[in-house]
Motif scaffolding. Structure first.
Motif, mmCIF file in Angstrom:
data_model
loop_
_atom_site.group_PDB
_atom_site.id
_atom_site.type_symbol
_atom_site.label_atom_id
_atom_site.label_comp_id
_atom_site.label_asym_id
_atom_site.label_seq_id
_atom_site.Cartn_x
_atom_site.Cartn_y
_atom_site.Cartn_z
ATOM 1 N N LYS A 1 -67.188 -37.430 11.738
ATOM 2 C CA LYS A 1 -67.847 -37.028 10.640
ATOM 3 C C LYS A 1 -67.196 -36.002 9.664
ATOM 4 C CE LYS A 1 -72.162 -34.630 8.845
ATOM 5 N NZ LYS A 1 -73.405 -33.817 9.388
ATOM 6 N N PHE A 2 -66.357 -35.128 10.128
ATOM 7 C CA PHE A 2 -65.640 -34.323 9.175
ATOM 8 C C PHE A 2 -64.610 -35.246 8.363
ATOM 9 C CE2 PHE A 2 -66.358 -30.782 12.595
ATOM 10 C CZ PHE A 2 -67.562 -30.541 12.020
ATOM 11 N N GLN A 3 -63.932 -36.051 9.137
ATOM 12 C CA GLN A 3 -63.056 -36.940 8.529
ATOM 13 C C GLN A 3 -63.670 -37.714 7.544
ATOM 14 O OE1 GLN A 3 -59.806 -36.036 8.958
ATOM 15 N NE2 GLN A 3 -60.793 -34.487 10.130
ATOM 16 N N GLN A 4 -64.812 -38.184 7.812
ATOM 17 C CA GLN A 4 -65.809 -39.026 6.763
ATOM 18 C C GLN A 4 -66.080 -38.201 5.572
ATOM 19 O OE1 GLN A 4 -68.838 -40.159 9.926
ATOM 20 N NE2 GLN A 4 -68.131 -42.477 9.201
ATOM 21 N N LEU A 5 -66.293 -37.051 5.785
ATOM 22 C CA LEU A 5 -66.565 -36.108 4.712
ATOM 23 C C LEU A 5 -65.486 -35.849 3.850
ATOM 24 C CD1 LEU A 5 -68.780 -33.272 6.448
ATOM 25 C CD2 LEU A 5 -69.478 -34.920 4.610
ATOM 26 N N ARG A 6 -64.312 -35.951 4.340
ATOM 27 C CA ARG A 6 -62.999 -35.644 3.565
ATOM 28 C C ARG A 6 -62.827 -37.073 2.807
ATOM 29 N NH1 ARG A 6 -61.310 -32.374 8.135
ATOM 30 N NH2 ARG A 6 -60.799 -30.370 7.324
ATOM 31 N N ARG A 7 -63.119 -38.157 3.172
ATOM 32 C CA ARG A 7 -62.843 -39.436 2.327
ATOM 33 C C ARG A 7 -63.931 -39.397 1.551
ATOM 34 N NH1 ARG A 7 -61.764 -41.349 7.741
ATOM 35 N NH2 ARG A 7 -64.013 -41.924 8.358
ATOM 36 N N CYS A 8 -65.183 -39.034 1.691
ATOM 37 C CA CYS A 8 -66.238 -39.017 0.650
ATOM 38 C C CYS A 8 -65.753 -38.002 -0.688
ATOM 39 C CB CYS A 8 -67.452 -38.429 1.215
ATOM 40 S SG CYS A 8 -68.192 -39.844 2.203
ATOM 41 N N ILE A 9 -65.239 -36.973 -0.080
ATOM 42 C CA ILE A 9 -64.867 -35.968 -1.101
ATOM 43 C C ILE A 9 -63.790 -36.578 -1.930
ATOM 44 C CG2 ILE A 9 -63.616 -33.522 -1.406
ATOM 45 C CD1 ILE A 9 -65.133 -32.867 1.256
ATOM 46 N N ALA A 10 -62.688 -37.285 -1.266
ATOM 47 C CA ALA A 10 -61.658 -37.886 -2.013
ATOM 48 C C ALA A 10 -62.261 -38.962 -3.053
ATOM 49 C CB ALA A 10 -60.617 -38.446 -0.951
ATOM 50 N N THR A 11 -63.190 -39.696 -2.470
ATOM 51 C CA THR A 11 -63.874 -40.605 -3.522
ATOM 52 C C THR A 11 -64.453 -40.029 -4.733
ATOM 53 O OG1 THR A 11 -63.987 -41.890 -1.646
ATOM 54 C CG2 THR A 11 -65.201 -42.542 -3.811
ATOM 55 N N ASN A 12 -65.020 -39.035 -4.587
ATOM 56 C CA ASN A 12 -65.768 -38.349 -5.601
ATOM 57 C C ASN A 12 -64.733 -37.612 -6.678
ATOM 58 O OD1 ASN A 12 -68.411 -38.662 -4.406
ATOM 59 N ND2 ASN A 12 -68.819 -36.767 -3.677
ATOM 60 N N SER A 13 -63.645 -37.088 -6.052
ATOM 61 C CA SER A 13 -62.594 -36.501 -6.696
ATOM 62 C C SER A 13 -61.827 -37.495 -7.650
ATOM 63 C CB SER A 13 -61.801 -35.625 -5.801
ATOM 64 O OG SER A 13 -62.232 -34.926 -5.055
ATOM 65 N N TYR A 14 -61.605 -38.653 -7.151
ATOM 66 C CA TYR A 14 -60.847 -39.654 -7.937
ATOM 67 C C TYR A 14 -61.962 -40.315 -9.004
ATOM 68 C CZ TYR A 14 -59.433 -44.536 -8.743
ATOM 69 O OH TYR A 14 -58.805 -45.401 -9.521
ATOM 70 N N PHE A 15 -63.289 -40.154 -8.968
ATOM 71 C CA PHE A 15 -64.140 -40.292 -10.150
ATOM 72 C C PHE A 15 -63.837 -39.400 -11.112
ATOM 73 C CE2 PHE A 15 -68.224 -39.179 -11.958
ATOM 74 C CZ PHE A 15 -68.314 -40.454 -12.718
ATOM 75 N N ILE A 16 -64.047 -37.942 -10.628
ATOM 76 C CA ILE A 16 -63.825 -36.719 -11.686
ATOM 77 C C ILE A 16 -62.369 -36.801 -12.281
ATOM 78 C CG2 ILE A 16 -63.589 -34.432 -11.350
ATOM 79 C CD1 ILE A 16 -65.810 -34.151 -9.117
ATOM 80 N N PHE A 17 -61.535 -37.125 -11.661
ATOM 81 C CA PHE A 17 -60.084 -37.051 -12.340
ATOM 82 C C PHE A 17 -60.118 -38.341 -13.140
ATOM 83 C CE2 PHE A 17 -58.850 -34.774 -8.303
ATOM 84 C CZ PHE A 17 -59.184 -33.513 -8.684
#
Length: 509
Positions: A78-94
């Motif tokens: 789950k922690f690794q899945q959270l990191r993937r979700c954070i990366a996807t959100n970050s991609y949108f933000i950037f």
């Protein structure tokens, strides 16, 4: 004293006044740049702040006994899945930040205001680090997604940046912490590569971008409360631009749209009624009003909101262009991990091809400051306020401004609670907050010439996770109030005066 000496003194005083005005404008612009730089830094600090949350979860998990860990074997995954979700959100933000065109020179020296402190408001509805200038750009792909209404948004203190086919057509420039721990924007790249093995592009806090103002050397360390505002924006995206937010939009926007439709049954696109939406947020309500056949303008005070709304309105190429994970930042009240980690595609419609009416625009700035300009008086056929009037320092001033800008016979449609934005500003004695009851709000509105035609209560939520075990509901006030003509208002005042005289006569009998 000779005439020449008098003229010299007058000229010297005028020059001093001009110099003081220039100095004040320079200071105001520097303060705005500092505010905008801080907001951009909050967006850029999002991945590291979110990563720190995951590390905190991991530290707690490691403290469990082996027997307890054995009961939760899925947690490391789950922690690794959270990191993937954070990366996807970050991609949108950037991507959003790279598309943003700052209205000011972001590289200018800010030494003139280094001694100023920032006030942190923990207000609701995501209104936060706010500003009073800049109109957001408009459309993409040739659609006129954001051109301004005639004479609109030209108040003193507003900075206009309008676009039609991707090129600026006019530009007017006027200048108008509760958490001490800074957020470290540095990332361990090797650790990122080890943990972000996923389909979304890798992102970290030190994004390389062609924009000079995104250079890490001019970014700020911001308190975590600022990053919380970014998370709030992500939830607002769901409310305005995701299929998952349709229920809230039906609760809040649909009654407003139906009322507007019934109030202006004979409208035509050739002479579309003008409707203003203060506190427009991410712009969906203003866009839907435009689709109904109104010349609609959204007004927003928050750079957090305006950066995001501009990106969605102007740069979305298809339905579901991006994916975000809005619910990952809280482990509380989740029915399941899959609910917490579910993706949300956005937008649910393509704004540039949504059938908007010519004249749709988004105008940035403080509502009272921008719309107190003489050009706005009696200009608007309708004003729509949704979860807005309680964001005021002085709600009476909001009501007064709404009355001034409406035409005689114009309508004010409101929906929302009275959860006053500045009500709990403890430790800030100078922070003005006028907190009226609903009864007093209506009484004040009546004094400014409004006659309430329809009233009801609507149950709704605000940026709530529909699958959460906890749902905060508002019993929102909904009304339609019509601005009486000045002649009618004067006649009513005269009648009231005669009635008072009659009461006095009866008392004396």
């Amino acid at each position: 004293m000779s005439t020449g000496e008098n003229m010299s003194e007058v000229g010297g005083a005028a020059a001093a006044e001009d110099e003081e005005r220039r100095r004040q404008r320079t200071l105001e612009e520097a303060l705005e740049v500092q505010s905008l730089r801080r907001i951009i830094s909050a967006y850029l600090n999002y991945p590291e702040a979110a990563e720190e949350d995951v590390r905190r979860y991991e530290r707690s998990f490691r403290k469990l006994s082996p027997a307890h860990k054995a009961l939760l074997p899925h947690y490391p995954m789950k922690f690794q899945q959270l990191r993937r979700c954070i990366a996807t959100n970050s991609y949108f933000i950037f991507n959003m930040l790279q598309a943003f065109e700052p209205p000011l020179d972001m590289s200018q020296d800010l030494d003139c205001c280094d001694d100023l402190h920032h006030e942190h408001a923990s207000g609701h509805h995501c209104l936060s680090e706010q500003r009073n200038s800049c109109c957001s750009p408009a459309p993409s792909s040739g659609a006129n997604c954001c051109s301004r209404p005639e004479e609109a948004c030209q108040g003193e203190g507003s900075h206009m940046r309008m676009m039609s086919t991707g090129e600026p057509i006019s530009e007017e420039t006027t200048t108008g912490g509760s958490h001490d721990r800074p957020v470290d924007t540095s990332r361990n790249e090797e650790n990122d590569r080890a943990t972000l093995q996923h389909d979304a592009p890798e992102c970290n806090g030190d994004v390389s971008a062609p924009n000079d103002w995104l250079d890490p050397s001019i970014q700020l360390h911001v308190p975590l409360v600022d990053v919380d505002k970014v998370r709030c924006i992500v939830r607002n995206i769901v409310r305005d631009w995701a299929a998952e937010g349709q229920k809230e939009r039906d609760e809040c926007y649909k009654p407003i749209l139906e009322e507007l439709d019934s109030q202006f049954p004979n409208r035509s696109k050739e002479r579309a009624p003008a409707c203003l939406v203060p506190g427009a947020g991410l712009g969906r309500l203003a866009l839907e009003i435009s689709r109904l056949g109104f010349m609609s303008q959204g007004n927003e005070f928050s750079y957090y909101m305006m950066i995001c709304s501009s990106f969605i309105l102007n740069h979305a190429e298809t339905v579901g262009d991006w994916t975000i994970y809005p619910w990952i930042h809280s482990n509380c009240n989740s029915l399941s991990d899959s609910d917490q980690l579910r993706p949300v595609p956005i937008p649910d419609i393509h704004p540039a091809s949504a059938g908007i009416t010519e004249g749709f625009s988004m105008c940035g700035g403080d509502f009272v400051e921008v719309y107190s300009d003489a050009s706005q008086e009696g200009y608007w056929d309708a004003v729509v306020t949704c979860f807005f009037i309680d964001t005021a320092h002085n709600i009476v001033e909001y009501i007064e401004t709404i009355s001034k800008i409406l035409k005689d016979g114009g309508v004010w449609i409101n929906l929302g609670p009275l959860l006053y934005h500045f009500a709990d500003m403890y430790g800030q004695e100078d922070e003005m907050s006028i907190e009226l009851s609903l009864e007093d709000v209506k009484r004040v509105a009546t004094q400014y010439g409004f006659e309430f035609e329809k009233e009801k209560t609507i149950e709704t939520t605000y940026t709530t996770n529909p699958r959460s075990m906890m749902q905060n509901h508002y019993s929102a006030a909904f009304w339609t109030a019509r601005k009486r003509s000045k002649a009618t208002t004067d006649e009513r005042v005269s009648n009231l005066s005669r009635a008072d005289d009659l009461v006095e006569v009866l008392k004396n009998l």
